[in-house]
Design a protein around this motif. Structure first.
Motif, PDB file in Angstrom:
ATOM      1  N   VAL A  10       0.832  -1.194   0.000  1.00  0.00           N
ATOM      2  CA  VAL A  10       0.000   0.000   0.000  1.00  0.00           C
ATOM      3  C   VAL A  10       0.873   1.253   0.000  1.00  0.00           C
ATOM      4  O   VAL A  10       0.592   2.230  -0.704  1.00  0.00           O
ATOM      5  N   MET A  11       1.957   1.237   0.806  1.00  0.00           N
ATOM      6  CA  MET A  11       2.888   2.365   0.834  1.00  0.00           C
ATOM      7  C   MET A  11       3.478   2.617  -0.545  1.00  0.00           C
ATOM      8  O   MET A  11       3.582   3.774  -0.987  1.00  0.00           O
ATOM      9  N   ALA A  12       3.836   1.529  -1.248  1.00  0.00           N
ATOM     10  CA  ALA A  12       4.430   1.666  -2.574  1.00  0.00           C
ATOM     11  C   ALA A  12       3.451   2.293  -3.562  1.00  0.00           C
ATOM     12  O   ALA A  12       3.833   3.120  -4.403  1.00  0.00           O
ATOM     13  N   GLN A  13       2.174   1.927  -3.455  1.00  0.00           N
ATOM     14  CA  GLN A  13       1.156   2.491  -4.336  1.00  0.00           C
ATOM     15  C   GLN A  13       1.004   3.992  -4.098  1.00  0.00           C
ATOM     16  O   GLN A  13       0.907   4.782  -5.049  1.00  0.00           O
ATOM     17  N   ILE A  14       0.979   4.394  -2.819  1.00  0.00           N
ATOM     18  CA  ILE A  14       0.842   5.815  -2.494  1.00  0.00           C
ATOM     19  C   ILE A  14       2.066   6.600  -2.959  1.00  0.00           C
ATOM     20  O   ILE A  14       1.944   7.688  -3.531  1.00  0.00           O
ATOM     21  N   PRO A  20       8.011   9.682  -4.401  1.00  0.00           N
ATOM     22  CA  PRO A  20       8.820   8.961  -3.416  1.00  0.00           C
ATOM     23  C   PRO A  20       8.914   9.732  -2.103  1.00  0.00           C
ATOM     24  O   PRO A  20       9.066  10.947  -2.094  1.00  0.00           O
ATOM     25  N   GLY A  21       8.798   9.002  -1.010  1.00  0.00           N
ATOM     26  CA  GLY A  21       8.923   9.622   0.295  1.00  0.00           C
ATOM     27  C   GLY A  21       7.632  10.211   0.831  1.00  0.00           C
ATOM     28  O   GLY A  21       7.630  10.798   1.917  1.00  0.00           O
TER      29      GLY A  21
END
Length: 348
Positions: A10-14, A20-21
């Protein structure tokens, strides 16, 4: 237990959508950096100094030392960093002579003189977003005039015009001071000076007229720290030929709000607006007294009979110890670092 693979996905999708970051693991976030106030007591009260990349307010009655505290903050940070630059919105007169007397290098201060509220707020946001300045200051809110008020006649009501504009400003202010969670960016010190007003018709349990600060309630939620300044007493010195001379004042400061340290903390500084017979110069704090008080409070200075001991040094009597701290800048830096290490364990 670390985050699961599903959570990281989920973090990667956001991060893919917003850059990034945008989302990182909390344990990898950088430690909140701070700016010194120029006073060890105040730094301790604030948990190590003014928090960076946040909006901070200092308020109080007239002549309570608010602008002096801010000037001393700028001067102290200029002394630490030869590249330190300040953007100062002067809704009130910027007194170059007084700023210089307080140690400010006015060549590193950009002053924008206006009392137009919208213009002042826009300039603050632009300066904060630019990353060109280390500090932005507004002195002070009560001197600002909103456009709605300026355009109307004296007999026309303009209730809450300033509060509405201030609310809009703080809804934009967060993005102006926000810094990357993964990259190292120039931190920012943001300070706004305000004044107390009597809250006419308000109720106080003590039977006194309650106080309020102009600008509405929205700003109170936006500030990371709110610091109240008040004058508690004058400093008078006797002169050899008779009589006494007023050379300074004791400024009491209290944290009304603090999101990075304990609230409702109190500190005092002895500020001198004239040269003292003790050797303290005009525009200085009684730094030696602060160092000694903090050193004893935190158990760094040990008392052995009538002897005071610290870091291999010893003095017979408190008067000699204070004189030593007043003269030895290295000793001041050492005890300040030791005290702040206790206040901020693990901080750089």
């Amino acid at each position: 237990m670390p985050l699961s693979n599903e959570a990281r996905a989920v973090m990667a999708q956001i991060n893919k959508k917003h850059g990034p970051g945008s989302v990182i693991v909390a344990s990898t976030m950088p430690t909140l950096s701070r700016f010194t106030t120029g006073s060890l007591s105040l730094d301790v009260m604030l948990g190590g100094g003014w928090p960076a990349n946040q909006w901070n307010e200092i308020l109080g009655a007239e002549s309570s030392g608010k602008t002096t505290i801010v000037h001393k903050t700028i001067a102290a940070n200029q002394q630490r960093d030869p590249e330190f630059q300040t953007f100062w919105v002067a809704a009130e007169h910027y007194d170059i002579e007084w700023a210089s007397a307080l140690g400010v290098d006015v060549d590193r201060v950009a002053v924008y003189s206006t009392n137009a509220m919208e213009d002042a707020y826009t300039a603050l946001l632009n300066a904060a977003e630019s990353r060109a300045f280390d500090a932005v200051v507004l002195d002070s809110y009560p001197a600002l005039v909103a456009d709605d008020e300026a355009e109307k006649e004296m007999d026309q009501a303009t209730i809450s015009a300033g509060a509405r504009v201030t609310g809009r400003f703080f809804r934009k202010a967060g993005s102006a001071t926000r810094r990357s969670l993964v990259d190292v960016e120039r931190p920012l010190l943001a300070l706004i000076i305000n004044q107390w007003r009597d809250q006419i018709g308000g109720w106080s349990p003590a039977g006194m007229t309650p106080k309020t600060s102009p600008g509405g309630r929205a700003k109170n939620y936006a500030y990371y720290t709110r610091l109240e300044a008040s004058r508690t007493e004058w400093i008078d010195e006797k002169r050899p030929g008779g009589g006494s001379l007023r050379v300074g004042q004791v400024i009491k400061l209290k944290t009304i709000k603090s999101k990075s340290a304990a609230p409702q903390q109190v500190a005092t500084v002895r500020f001198f607006f004239a040269d003292s017979a003790t050797g303290i110069q005009k525009g200085d704090y009684d730094t030696a007294a602060e160092m000694v008080t903090m050193g004893i409070l935190y158990g760094l200075i040990k008392l052995d009979g009538t002897w005071y001991k610290y870091a291999g040094h010893q003095w017979h009597g408190e008067k000699k110890m204070r004189a030593a701290f007043l003269e030895d800048l290295d000793l001041q830096e050492q005890i300040a670092a030791d005290v702040l290490a206790l206040v901020q364990p693990g901080a750089a």
